[in-house]
Write a protein that holds these residues in place. Structure first.
Motif, PDB file in Angstrom:
ATOM      1  N   ALA A 244      13.835   9.053  -3.710  1.00  0.00           N
ATOM      2  CA  ALA A 244      12.545   9.586  -2.888  1.00  0.00           C
ATOM      3  C   ALA A 244      11.673  10.265  -3.523  1.00  0.00           C
ATOM      4  O   ALA A 244      10.458  10.146  -3.469  1.00  0.00           O
ATOM      5  N   SER A 245      12.161  11.256  -4.653  1.00  0.00           N
ATOM      6  CA  SER A 245      10.992  12.207  -5.147  1.00  0.00           C
ATOM      7  C   SER A 245       9.920  11.366  -5.892  1.00  0.00           C
ATOM      8  O   SER A 245       8.985  11.526  -6.014  1.00  0.00           O
ATOM      9  N   GLU A 246      10.527  10.281  -6.623  1.00  0.00           N
ATOM     10  CA  GLU A 246       9.799   9.473  -7.707  1.00  0.00           C
ATOM     11  C   GLU A 246       8.869   8.811  -6.726  1.00  0.00           C
ATOM     12  O   GLU A 246       7.643   8.399  -7.057  1.00  0.00           O
ATOM     13  N   ASP A 247       9.410   8.188  -5.726  1.00  0.00           N
ATOM     14  CA  ASP A 247       8.843   7.081  -4.719  1.00  0.00           C
ATOM     15  C   ASP A 247       7.577   8.104  -4.094  1.00  0.00           C
ATOM     16  O   ASP A 247       6.344   7.223  -3.794  1.00  0.00           O
ATOM     17  N   GLU A 248       7.933   9.284  -3.810  1.00  0.00           N
ATOM     18  CA  GLU A 248       6.725   9.929  -3.166  1.00  0.00           C
ATOM     19  C   GLU A 248       5.556  10.229  -3.926  1.00  0.00           C
ATOM     20  O   GLU A 248       4.476  10.003  -3.380  1.00  0.00           O
ATOM     21  N   LYS A 249       5.703  10.590  -5.136  1.00  0.00           N
ATOM     22  CA  LYS A 249       4.633  10.666  -6.221  1.00  0.00           C
ATOM     23  C   LYS A 249       3.873   9.381  -6.117  1.00  0.00           C
ATOM     24  O   LYS A 249       2.494   9.209  -6.024  1.00  0.00           O
ATOM     25  N   ALA A 250       4.492   8.124  -6.230  1.00  0.00           N
ATOM     26  CA  ALA A 250       3.987   6.781  -6.378  1.00  0.00           C
ATOM     27  C   ALA A 250       3.329   6.658  -4.998  1.00  0.00           C
ATOM     28  O   ALA A 250       1.950   6.035  -5.020  1.00  0.00           O
ATOM     29  N   VAL A 251       3.843   6.667  -4.110  1.00  0.00           N
ATOM     30  CA  VAL A 251       3.159   6.358  -2.463  1.00  0.00           C
ATOM     31  C   VAL A 251       1.848   7.257  -2.398  1.00  0.00           C
ATOM     32  O   VAL A 251       0.802   6.834  -1.991  1.00  0.00           O
ATOM     33  N   ILE A 252       2.042   8.491  -2.552  1.00  0.00           N
ATOM     34  CA  ILE A 252       0.640   9.233  -2.439  1.00  0.00           C
ATOM     35  C   ILE A 252      -0.344   8.846  -3.114  1.00  0.00           C
ATOM     36  O   ILE A 252      -1.483   8.623  -2.725  1.00  0.00           O
ATOM     37  N   LYS A 253      -0.111   8.537  -4.446  1.00  0.00           N
ATOM     38  CA  LYS A 253      -1.140   8.139  -5.630  1.00  0.00           C
ATOM     39  C   LYS A 253      -1.717   6.505  -4.643  1.00  0.00           C
ATOM     40  O   LYS A 253      -2.784   6.741  -4.949  1.00  0.00           O
ATOM     41  N   LEU A 254      -0.838   5.855  -4.436  1.00  0.00           N
ATOM     42  CA  LEU A 254      -1.358   4.810  -3.877  1.00  0.00           C
ATOM     43  C   LEU A 254      -2.258   5.022  -2.468  1.00  0.00           C
ATOM     44  O   LEU A 254      -3.183   4.402  -2.492  1.00  0.00           O
ATOM     45  N   VAL A 255      -1.750   5.671  -1.757  1.00  0.00           N
ATOM     46  CA  VAL A 255      -2.249   6.156  -0.213  1.00  0.00           C
ATOM     47  C   VAL A 255      -3.827   6.750  -0.814  1.00  0.00           C
ATOM     48  O   VAL A 255      -4.633   6.371  -0.108  1.00  0.00           O
ATOM     49  N   GLU A 256      -3.828   7.820  -1.978  1.00  0.00           N
ATOM     50  CA  GLU A 256      -4.986   8.299  -2.148  1.00  0.00           C
ATOM     51  C   GLU A 256      -5.989   7.204  -2.919  1.00  0.00           C
ATOM     52  O   GLU A 256      -7.436   7.287  -2.518  1.00  0.00           O
ATOM     53  N   MET A 257      -5.621   6.314  -3.511  1.00  0.00           N
ATOM     54  CA  MET A 257      -6.525   5.090  -3.935  1.00  0.00           C
ATOM     55  C   MET A 257      -6.697   4.187  -2.921  1.00  0.00           C
ATOM     56  O   MET A 257      -7.999   3.672  -2.765  1.00  0.00           O
ATOM     57  N   GLN A 258      -5.855   3.840  -1.824  1.00  0.00           N
ATOM     58  CA  GLN A 258      -6.119   2.907  -0.540  1.00  0.00           C
ATOM     59  C   GLN A 258      -5.440   3.311   0.394  1.00  0.00           C
ATOM     60  O   GLN A 258      -4.231   3.122   0.767  1.00  0.00           O
ATOM     61  N   PRO A 259      -6.346   4.263   1.371  1.00  0.00           N
ATOM     62  CA  PRO A 259      -5.606   4.798   2.499  1.00  0.00           C
ATOM     63  C   PRO A 259      -4.849   3.750   3.464  1.00  0.00           C
ATOM     64  O   PRO A 259      -4.102   4.165   4.224  1.00  0.00           O
ATOM     65  N   ALA A 260      -5.296   2.535   3.182  1.00  0.00           N
ATOM     66  CA  ALA A 260      -4.593   1.471   4.334  1.00  0.00           C
ATOM     67  C   ALA A 260      -3.314   1.088   3.929  1.00  0.00           C
ATOM     68  O   ALA A 260      -2.561   0.487   4.767  1.00  0.00           O
ATOM     69  N   ASN A 261      -2.778   1.606   2.838  1.00  0.00           N
ATOM     70  CA  ASN A 261      -1.449   1.637   2.417  1.00  0.00           C
ATOM     71  C   ASN A 261      -0.665   2.579   3.106  1.00  0.00           C
ATOM     72  O   ASN A 261       0.608   2.706   2.488  1.00  0.00           O
ATOM     73  N   TYR A 262      -0.939   3.535   3.979  1.00  0.00           N
ATOM     74  CA  TYR A 262      -0.292   4.695   4.532  1.00  0.00           C
ATOM     75  C   TYR A 262       1.028   4.016   5.103  1.00  0.00           C
ATOM     76  O   TYR A 262       1.935   4.934   5.182  1.00  0.00           O
ATOM     77  N   PRO A 263       1.452   3.041   5.399  1.00  0.00           N
ATOM     78  CA  PRO A 263       2.486   2.484   5.930  1.00  0.00           C
ATOM     79  C   PRO A 263       3.812   2.728   5.070  1.00  0.00           C
ATOM     80  O   PRO A 263       4.831   2.873   5.293  1.00  0.00           O
TER      81      PRO A 263
END
Length: 195
Positions: A19-38
Motif C-alpha cells: 500500500a505505501s508504495e502503491d500510494e505514491k504511484a497512484v498519487i503521482k498518476l492522479v496528479e498527472m491525469q485526474p481522471a484516474n482517481y478511481p
C-alpha cells in the motif's frame, strides 16, 4: 514516469498488497491525469482490508472531491460508511461525513454528522474537532444552551476567540435558492372583421 509505466507499477503494488508504495504511484498518476482517481479507491480497499482506517480516510479525503464533483456522492458515502462501520468514532471518518453532508446540502444530515463528530471528539479529547462541530451546531441549533455553554467552556479553557465560523455563510449554505421568474401574460388581440 509515463502513464503506462505508472499503471504497471500500480498494478504490481496492488497485487503485492504494498500500500505505501502503491500510494505514491497512484498519487503521482492522479496528479498527472485526474481522471484516474478511481485507482485511489483501490488503495482505500487495501487500507480497509488491512484495518488501517487512518490511511483509508486520508486517501478517501483526497478522492472525495473527485467523487463528489463526478456526481458519485453515494459512492463516497458508502466508503465513509465502511470506515465508520469499523470505528463509529473515527474522527477523520466523521469529518468526511460532515463534508459529504455539506456537499449534498442536507441540513439535517449535516447537523447529525456534526453531532456525531462533537461527541466523538469530546470522548477522544480532540478539542479542535469538538470546537469546529460545536461552532457549527450553535448556528444550526441556536436554542440549545448546552452547545453554547460547552463551546464557551472550550474557548475559555484553551484561549480561543469566540467567532469560529461565519453564521450567515453556514445558514446560506442550506437555504433553498428561489428564482423569481418574470412572467407576463400576453392576451391575444381579436382581429377586427370587416363586413
Amino acid at each position: 514516469y509515463n502513464r503506462d509505466v505508472l499503471y504497471l507499477l500500480i498494478d504490481c503494488h496492488l497485487d503485492a498488497k504494498n500500500a505505501s508504495e502503491d500510494e505514491k504511484a497512484v498519487i503521482k498518476l492522479v496528479e498527472m491525469q485526474p481522471a484516474n482517481y478511481p485507482k485511489l479507491l483501490d488503495l482505500i480497499r487495501i487500507y480497509l482490508n488491512s484495518a488501517d482506517l487512518d490511511s483509508a480516510a486520508r486517501i478517501l479525503s483526497m478522492s472525495s472531491e473527485y467523487l463528489l464533483a463526478a456526481g458519485q456522492g453515494e459512492e463516497c458515502k458508502r466508503w465513509i460508511g465502511e470506515i465508520l462501520e469499523r470505528d463509529a468514532k473515527h474522527l477523520a471518518g466523521l469529518r468526511l461525513l460532515v463534508r459529504h453532508a455539506a456537499w449534498i446540502k442536507e441540513e439535517a444530515a449535516y447537523a447529525h454528522a456534526l453531532d456525531l463528530l462533537a461527541k466523538a471528539a469530546f470522548e477522544r479529547h480532540a478539542v479542535e474537532d469538538e470546537r469546529f462541530a460545536l461552532a457549527h451546531l450553535t448556528i444550526l441549533r441556536p436554542h440549545e444552551a448546552q452547545l453554547r455553554e460547552r463551546l464557551a467552556e472550550i474557548n475559555a479553557e484553551f484561549g480561543f476567540e469566540d467567532a469560529v465560523v461565519d453564521a450567515e455563510l453556514i445558514k446560506a449554505q442550506f437555504e433553498v435558492e428561489t428564482v423569481a421568474a418574470d412572467v407576463s401574460v400576453v392576451e391575444p388581440v381579436a382581429e377586427e372583421t370587416v363586413p
